[in-house]
Design an enzyme around this catalytic site. Structure first.
Site, short mmCIF file in Angstrom:
data_model
loop_
_atom_site.label_atom_id
_atom_site.label_comp_id
_atom_site.label_asym_id
_atom_site.label_seq_id
_atom_site.Cartn_x
_atom_site.Cartn_y
_atom_site.Cartn_z
N ALA A 1 3.01 1.65 2.98
CA ALA A 1 4.16 0.74 2.94
C ALA A 1 5.29 1.34 2.11
O ALA A 1 6.47 1.22 2.45
CB ALA A 1 3.76 -0.61 2.35
N HIS B 1 6.15 6.13 -2.41
CA HIS B 1 7.53 6.56 -2.72
C HIS B 1 7.53 8.02 -3.15
O HIS B 1 8.35 8.81 -2.71
CB HIS B 1 8.11 5.74 -3.87
N ARG C 1 11.88 -5.27 6.28
CA ARG C 1 12.69 -5.23 5.04
C ARG C 1 14.17 -5.49 5.30
O ARG C 1 14.98 -5.47 4.40
CB ARG C 1 12.53 -3.87 4.35
N CYS D 1 0.84 -1.20 0.00
CA CYS D 1 0.00 0.00 0.00
C CYS D 1 0.87 1.26 0.00
O CYS D 1 2.09 1.20 0.16
CB CYS D 1 -0.93 -0.01 1.19
S1 SF4 Z 1 -1.49 -1.82 6.01
FE1 SF4 Z 1 -2.62 -0.16 7.06
S2 SF4 Z 1 -2.27 1.58 5.71
FE2 SF4 Z 1 -1.75 -0.20 4.47
S3 SF4 Z 1 -3.67 -0.74 3.39
FE3 SF4 Z 1 -3.63 -1.91 5.29
S4 SF4 Z 1 -4.82 -0.63 6.74
FE4 SF4 Z 1 -4.20 0.70 5.04
#
Ligand code: SF4
Length: 540
Positions: A67, A196, A98, A64
């Site tokens: 991330a 990014h 990571r 996402c």
């Molecule tokens: S990890 Fe957290 S921020 Fe990323 S898609 Fe899932 S709920 Fe949303």
């Protein structure tokens, strides 16, 4: 001998395979997925769809936006505290998963081992979480006294409207240190790629350019190198021998103070093009720092990259030193990988990772005598596949418009070209500066390129091509291994590394040999090859 008809035959075989893959999909889905797959044909300029939303129902390996922002670009900066404003589940995946390595500088500050989260709960979702965020920032500051803090929003706080940018600014004024927020909610953009871009914008606005102290010599920044398993340290070992000084790294083993003076470097070197080309372009526009694309993965690539740096600086002493290093290091590395190459020669691999790694690792497989039959990225844009010539041709859609595009202009006091304007223009014309040729152009005819690969597509590749190894991320690793094929994670290297540079190439050769030639795979029978696991019958 090269034969054009061979290329055509191989390309048409791959076309058949791609059509076969899409048969399992409903018509509309198949139509879309077919745009993301090509059989490479070196005789044509080929187009591939990328950086578009994954079709719901397809099992994607993508991450996402949060991330990409916190997990990839900002998180590895060692001497800043990075607070995740969201539920603890999102934070877990930002906690060194990571394997970015980092060391403290002279001030002793290194927070990489910590995970800072506001751990928001149901009542915060109902009544708002900004108060909790302020308290978390203050608590972190009181305990650790960091020089700077970043704050990252995850999906739920974006949905309730918490403004992490505003809260960070308020707290920065209150505590007197640099605190800045990222509205990098997971749902923004189509993948981690959006994160990014946001991270680059945030660092550029809030850190780059804060310290004008300049250093002498051949100074560079390494962009898009995340020091997974210590990669950046192997690259720096070589640079130190050559007398090349690294001002800052974005952002593996990165430091706040070093990033603050990164705009004084003479050259930007880009390893991962996708995650950081924004930063290189903004620094070039504002400060006049040219950039080159390099690849430090593989023996030959490392040498080629060093020669590119030597060419840029155009200094006979530096070039001589670099040639000497190449001779010494290549011999040592080649001797060390020779026994592995003997066992790996002729084997095949597929690589489905990242936004440059699927390209970079093809070179190291070539060093090992292996053939990459298929590759693809999780979050790349078309230019990562097709080369930067296509940038003007890329349609800007609603998802990309969602990400702030900074308006950057030359800094009247600090802009200066590091080389003569004539040479700068000439090197640009030659596509030596500011250029990346993309992955497809370097792949053999008949190989496959699949963007944002699904589990179904991966299984088809295994079934038909039976590669000897597949490089992947954590989400697909075990799917692959359950089919009896070894998988090597190239996001975090499993427990291995470094893989960059000369010594890294030797580590990689050992690692791949250990997997491909292990007898353990012959003992595995995938469960679906035995008796059916579910028996059912209609009840009357
Ligand atoms: S990890 Fe957290 S921020 Fe990323 S898609 Fe899932 S709920 Fe949303």
């Amino acid at each position: 001998m090269y034969d054009e008809t061979d290329d055509k035959t191989r390309a048409s075989d791959t076309k058949e395979f791609i059509e076969d893959i899409s048969k399992a999909y409903p018509t509309k889905v198949a139509r879309k997925r077919l745009q993301h797959m090509i059989g490479v044909n070196s005789l044509e300029k080929q187009k591939i769809d990328a950086n578009v939303r994954t079709i719901p129902g397809i099992i994607t390996q993508r991450g996402c936006c949060y991330a990409g922002c916190k997990g990839v670009v900002i998180g590895p900066i060692v001497d800043m505290i990075h607070i995740v404003h969201g539920p603890i589940g999102c934070s877990y995946y930002a906690w060194l998963t990571r394997r970015n390595q980092g060391r403290a500088r002279s001030d002793g500050k290194n927070y990489l081992q910590y995970c800072f989260s506001t751990d928001i709960q149901e009542d915060n979702i109902v009544f708002g979480g900004e108060k909790k965020l302020k308290a978390a920032i203050e608590e972190a500051y009181n305990i650790f006294k960091p020089k700077a803090i970043s704050v990252h929003a995850t999906c739920p706080v974006g949905l309730i409207g918490d403004d992490v940018v505003k809260v960070s600014k308020e707290m920065s004024e209150k505590l007197g240190i640099n605190i800045f927020g990222f509205s990098c909610e997971g749902y923004k953009g189509v993948s981690q790629s959006a994160g990014h871009h946001l991270a680059n914008n945030g660092l550029f606005k809030n850190v780059v350019g804060m310290d004008d102290t300049e250093e002498e010599g051949f100074t560079v920044n390494i962009l898009g190198e995340y020091n997974i398993g210590g990669d950046a340290w192997e690259i720096e070992r070589i640079f130190n021998k050559a007398g090349i000084k690294v001002i800052s790294k974005f952002s593996g083993d990165g430091s706040y103070d070093e990033i603050a003076k990164s705009h004084t470097a003479k050259l930007n070197i880009i390893q991962c093009h996708r995650s950081i080309n924004y930063m290189a372009e903004m620094m070039e526009t504002k400060f006049g720092i040219p950039w080159i694309k390099i690849n430090f993965i593989g023996i030959k690539s490392m040498s080629k990259s060093l020669r590119k740096i030597a060419r840029f600086f155009d200094d006979p002493n530096l070039s001589e030193r670099i040639e000497k290093i190449i001779t010494e290091e290549e011999v040592e590395a080649e001797n060390a990988i020779a026994p592995y190459r003997e066992r790996l020669n002729g084997r095949t691999a597929a690589i489905f990772v990242g936004g440059s790694r699927a390209h970079h690792y093809q070179d190291i497989f070539k060093d090992l005598g292996m053939k990459v039959i298929a590759a693809g990225y999780e979050f790349a844009h078309r230019d990562d596949y097709e080369g930067r010539d296509v940038i003007s041709d890329i349609k800007v859609d609603a998802d990309s418009r969602n990400i702030e595009q900074l308006y950057v202009e030359p800094d009247p006091a600090r802009f200066r070209l590091r080389i003569s304007p004539e040479r700068y223009e000439q090197l640009k014309k030659e596509k030596f500066l500011s250029y990346y040729e993309g992955m497809i152009g370097e792949m053999e005819s008949g190989s496959l390129v699949i963007d944002d690969i699904s589990h179904h597509e991966l299984e088809k590749i295994i079934e038909i091509y039976k590669p000897d190894i597949i490089c992947s991320g954590i989400k697909d690793k075990y799917l692959i291994e359950k089919w009896g094929i070894p998988s090597k994670q190239l996001h975090n290297y499993d427990y291995g590394g470094p893989f960059a540079g000369y010594r890294g190439a030797v580590n990689f050769a050992k690692d791949i040999d250990m997997r491909v030639n292990s007898r353990v795979w012959s003992y595995i029978t995938p469960p679906w090859k035995g008796t059916p696991i579910i028996n059912a019958e209609f009840a009357a």
